[in-house]
Write a protein that holds these residues in place. Structure first.
Motif, short mmCIF file in Angstrom:
data_model
loop_
_atom_site.label_atom_id
_atom_site.label_comp_id
_atom_site.label_asym_id
_atom_site.label_seq_id
_atom_site.Cartn_x
_atom_site.Cartn_y
_atom_site.Cartn_z
N PRO A 148 -18.17 18.44 -32.25
CA PRO A 148 -19.30 17.96 -33.10
C PRO A 148 -18.57 16.76 -34.21
O PRO A 148 -19.13 15.92 -34.74
N TYR A 149 -17.21 16.70 -33.93
CA TYR A 149 -16.44 15.61 -34.65
C TYR A 149 -15.58 15.15 -33.90
O TYR A 149 -14.86 15.45 -32.97
N VAL A 150 -15.22 13.79 -33.95
CA VAL A 150 -14.36 12.85 -33.22
C VAL A 150 -13.56 12.16 -33.97
O VAL A 150 -14.25 11.41 -35.12
N PRO A 178 -7.51 6.13 -38.49
CA PRO A 178 -8.16 7.19 -38.01
C PRO A 178 -9.61 7.53 -38.77
O PRO A 178 -9.27 7.52 -40.24
N THR A 179 -10.59 7.73 -38.27
CA THR A 179 -11.80 7.92 -39.38
C THR A 179 -12.43 9.04 -38.33
O THR A 179 -12.86 9.05 -37.16
N THR A 180 -12.88 10.27 -39.10
CA THR A 180 -13.61 11.27 -38.41
C THR A 180 -15.25 10.74 -38.34
O THR A 180 -15.71 10.13 -39.30
N VAL A 181 -15.70 11.06 -37.19
CA VAL A 181 -17.17 10.46 -37.09
C VAL A 181 -17.94 11.20 -36.02
O VAL A 181 -17.41 12.30 -35.42
N TRP A 182 -19.33 11.27 -36.11
CA TRP A 182 -20.36 11.79 -35.08
C TRP A 182 -20.27 11.16 -34.06
O TRP A 182 -20.36 9.92 -34.02
N ALA A 183 -20.08 11.58 -32.90
CA ALA A 183 -20.40 10.94 -31.63
C ALA A 183 -21.10 11.44 -30.59
O ALA A 183 -20.80 12.86 -30.22
N ALA A 184 -22.25 10.85 -29.99
CA ALA A 184 -23.22 11.47 -29.19
C ALA A 184 -23.09 10.91 -27.85
O ALA A 184 -22.84 9.72 -27.72
N PHE A 193 -24.40 9.17 -24.49
CA PHE A 193 -25.37 8.55 -23.92
C PHE A 193 -24.98 7.68 -22.67
O PHE A 193 -24.08 6.55 -22.74
N GLY A 194 -25.47 7.83 -21.54
CA GLY A 194 -24.97 7.19 -20.44
C GLY A 194 -23.78 7.13 -19.85
O GLY A 194 -23.08 5.95 -19.55
N GLY A 195 -22.76 8.30 -20.23
CA GLY A 195 -21.33 8.03 -20.12
C GLY A 195 -20.60 7.29 -21.10
O GLY A 195 -19.45 7.12 -20.59
N ARG A 196 -21.29 7.11 -21.95
CA ARG A 196 -20.33 6.49 -23.42
C ARG A 196 -20.78 7.28 -24.56
O ARG A 196 -21.68 8.23 -24.36
N LEU A 197 -20.03 7.18 -25.46
CA LEU A 197 -20.16 8.04 -26.95
C LEU A 197 -20.87 6.98 -27.73
O LEU A 197 -20.32 5.69 -27.67
N LEU A 198 -21.81 7.15 -28.58
CA LEU A 198 -22.39 6.44 -29.54
C LEU A 198 -21.97 7.06 -30.84
O LEU A 198 -22.36 8.25 -31.31
N VAL A 199 -21.75 6.02 -31.72
CA VAL A 199 -21.43 6.25 -33.13
C VAL A 199 -22.24 5.64 -34.17
O VAL A 199 -22.29 4.40 -33.76
N ALA A 248 -31.84 8.02 -31.12
CA ALA A 248 -32.44 9.19 -30.22
C ALA A 248 -31.12 9.85 -29.71
O ALA A 248 -31.17 11.32 -29.70
N ALA A 249 -30.01 9.27 -29.43
CA ALA A 249 -28.77 10.22 -28.95
C ALA A 249 -28.41 11.01 -30.23
O ALA A 249 -28.01 12.25 -29.94
N LEU A 250 -28.21 10.37 -31.28
CA LEU A 250 -27.70 11.17 -32.59
C LEU A 250 -28.63 12.37 -32.81
O LEU A 250 -28.25 13.41 -33.31
N LYS A 251 -29.96 12.10 -32.91
CA LYS A 251 -31.03 13.08 -33.17
C LYS A 251 -31.14 14.32 -32.06
O LYS A 251 -31.00 15.29 -32.57
N ALA A 252 -30.63 13.95 -30.74
CA ALA A 252 -30.69 15.14 -29.80
C ALA A 252 -29.41 15.74 -30.08
O ALA A 252 -29.39 17.02 -29.74
N LYS A 253 -28.18 15.24 -30.40
CA LYS A 253 -27.03 16.24 -30.72
C LYS A 253 -27.06 16.80 -32.00
O LYS A 253 -26.61 17.91 -32.10
N TYR A 254 -27.50 16.03 -32.96
CA TYR A 254 -27.10 16.49 -34.28
C TYR A 254 -28.43 17.01 -35.15
O TYR A 254 -28.44 17.73 -36.29
N GLY A 255 -29.62 16.69 -34.51
CA GLY A 255 -30.84 17.37 -35.34
C GLY A 255 -31.19 17.04 -36.81
O GLY A 255 -30.86 15.82 -37.22
N TRP A 256 -31.15 18.07 -37.54
CA TRP A 256 -31.57 17.64 -38.76
C TRP A 256 -30.62 17.27 -39.85
O TRP A 256 -30.63 16.32 -40.58
#
Length: 132
Positions: free
Chosen positions: A14-16, A29-35, A37-43, A94-102
C-alpha cells in the motif's frame, strides 16, 4: 531478488518509500502511493513538490516497501523516474483508482479543492518509476 519479484513486491504494497536526491547527494525519502501499470509504478504527487524539483535535476531514485510512517519493510531498489506529461493523467488516475479505490478519489477531491482555494496552484502530476 530479481527485478520481477522486486516489482511484484512493490506493486502489492500500500505504501512505497521513494527516495530522491538533492544536488549535494543527500537522500530524501518520501512515503507515497504507487500503482502498477505496464511494468512500471505510477505515483501521484504535487506538481510543485520537492521530489518533483529534485527529479527534474536528477531522475534517479530508490524505492522500497514501507509502512505509512515510512519505516522500510524491505531493501531499496534503484530506479529511474520520469515526470509524466499532463496528457497522461487519465492513465495515472485509472491505475490509482484501480489500486486505492475510494481513498484515491477522496485524495483527488481534496487536491482539487486545494487548487481551487490557491494551495498547490499547479495541481498534481504523475511520476513513472522504472526499476533498474
Amino acid at each position: 531478488m530479481s527485478q520481477t519479484s522486486a516489482f511484484a513486491e512493490l506493486a502489492a504494497e500500500p505504501y512505497v518509500s521513494l527516495t530522491t536526491f538533492r544536488r549535494d547527494g543527500t537522500a530524501v525519502p518520501t512515503t507515497v502511493w504507487a500503482a502498477p501499470f505496464g511494468g512500471r509504478l505510477l505515483v501521484w504527487t504535487g506538481a510543485e513538490s520537492g521530489k518533483v524539483k529534485r527529479l527534474r535535476h536528477a531522475p534517479v531514485a530508490t524505492v522500497a516497501p514501507c509502512d505509512q510512517g515510512g519505516s522500510l519493510l524491505g531493501d531499496p531498489v534503484p530506479a529511474h523516474v520520469r515526470i509524466m506529461r499532463r496528457d497522461e493523467k487519465r492513465t495515472l488516475d485509472a491505475a490509482l483508482k484501480a489500486k486505492y479505490g475510494w481513498k484515491f478519489r477522496i485524495a483527488a477531491l481534496g487536491a482539487t479543492i486545494g487548487r481551487l482555494i490557491g494551495v498547490g496552484r499547479r495541481g498534481q502530476i504523475g511520476l513513472e518509476i522504472t526499476l533498474d
